[in-house]
Design an enzyme around this catalytic site. Structure first.
Site, mmCIF file in Angstrom:
data_model
loop_
_atom_site.group_PDB
_atom_site.id
_atom_site.type_symbol
_atom_site.label_atom_id
_atom_site.label_comp_id
_atom_site.label_asym_id
_atom_site.label_seq_id
_atom_site.Cartn_x
_atom_site.Cartn_y
_atom_site.Cartn_z
ATOM 1 N N ASP A 22 6.367 6.380 5.826
ATOM 2 C CA ASP A 22 6.771 5.224 5.053
ATOM 3 C C ASP A 22 6.234 5.968 3.650
ATOM 4 O OD1 ASP A 22 7.631 2.610 4.127
ATOM 5 O OD2 ASP A 22 5.362 2.361 3.626
ATOM 6 N N GLU A 30 5.548 4.743 -0.571
ATOM 7 C CA GLU A 30 5.520 3.907 -2.125
ATOM 8 C C GLU A 30 5.787 4.710 -3.021
ATOM 9 O OE1 GLU A 30 5.426 0.750 -1.223
ATOM 10 O OE2 GLU A 30 4.537 0.844 0.613
ATOM 11 N N HIS A 52 2.897 -3.232 -4.021
ATOM 12 C CA HIS A 52 1.856 -2.564 -3.271
ATOM 13 C C HIS A 52 0.631 -2.453 -4.044
ATOM 14 C CE1 HIS A 52 3.173 0.331 -6.461
ATOM 15 N NE2 HIS A 52 4.409 0.471 -5.930
ATOM 16 N N HIS A 98 2.126 -3.880 0.446
ATOM 17 C CA HIS A 98 2.636 -2.877 1.272
ATOM 18 C C HIS A 98 1.673 -1.867 1.157
ATOM 19 C CE1 HIS A 98 7.174 -4.142 1.793
ATOM 20 N NE2 HIS A 98 6.098 -5.255 1.515
ATOM 21 N N ASP A 146 1.660 0.545 6.684
ATOM 22 C CA ASP A 146 3.055 0.278 7.192
ATOM 23 C C ASP A 146 3.775 1.198 8.362
ATOM 24 O OD1 ASP A 146 3.057 -1.830 5.549
ATOM 25 O OD2 ASP A 146 4.607 -0.968 4.160
#
Length: 240
Positions: free
Chosen positions: A7, A9, A57, A153, A158
């Protein structure tokens, strides 16, 4: 089989608008078991972060000011994922950003799809649950995966949650453990919730069916077929 659940961001939603990656989180699966190995980096994007992204986030430019730029972590990232199957929720988003970052360093960089097999769990979920919500939070609720720590997040958290969702969604077993708060290597507190099991833990025994049990199973399938409908079990396994 080595899989990397991944994942990211970012500073915003559109890579075409020059947005950049600010966090990468990966956890490793080997033969559908969490190994305890992971890759996690915060990255200085050398640009502003959209206010809407910060609401998602919680990562600010101030926090990232002393973090390495992407070029400083690129080799370690490639070494970690190279040749593995990447498991990603909404893969085009993350792959698009990662390929963009790599091409900034080298216009002839090999795209990740040529280095790794890509499995998109969003596509998988939409196929299994058409017409339903298939966000990561929705899948956690559907598959009883605890995501109570996910107030914001975070790439590593995640990825850990997605690993549990993926293993459950594809028929595997995964263990969850609740623990206390831990600090990460950057000094930020990690939320309560999922904790990796040690790779050295005792494996669950695999108990094979006996000949008599297999014969009883086949007899039950024969009785279903005799009623006029081919058993789903045989339909699924005829092509395997």
């Amino acid at each position: 089989m080595r899989q990397i659940v991944l994942d990211t961001e970012t500073t915003g939603l559109e890579v075409s608008q020059g947005h950049r990656i600010i966090e990468i989180g990966c956890v490793e699966l080997e033969n559908r078991q969490l190994t305890g190995r992971h890759f996690h980096r915060y990255i200085n994007p050398e640009r502003d972060i959209d206010a809407g992204a910060i609401e998602v986030h919680g990562i600010t430019a101030t926090f990232l000011a002393d973090k390495p730029v992407f070029s400083a972590v690129a080799k370690d990232f490639i070494d970690f994922v190279d040749g593995a199957e990447l498991v990603i929720h909404n893969a085009p988003f993350d792959i698009g950003f990662l390929d963009s970052e790599l091409s900034r360093l080298d216009s002839g960089a090999v795209p990740l799809a040529q280095r790794c097999e890509i499995t998109d769990t969003l596509v998988m979920a939409r196929s299994r649950h058409p017409g339903q919500r298939n966000s990561l939070d929705a899948l956690c609720q559907r598959y009883a995966v605890d995501n109570s720590s996910r107030d914001l997040h975070g790439a590593l958290l995640d990825a850990e949650i997605l690993a549990d969702v993926y293993l459950t969604m594809t028929g595997g077993q995964t263990a969850l453990a609740l623990g206390g708060d831990d600090g990460d290597s950057q000094g930020r507190s990690r939320p309560r919730g999922l904790r990796r099991l040690p790779a050295s833990r005792q494996r669950l025994p695999v108990i094979e069916a006996t000949d008599s049990e297999l014969a009883a199973h086949e007899a039950q399938l024969d009785s279903i077929a005799a009623a006029g409908k081919e058993p789903l079990w045989r339909t699924l396994h005829s092509g395997s």
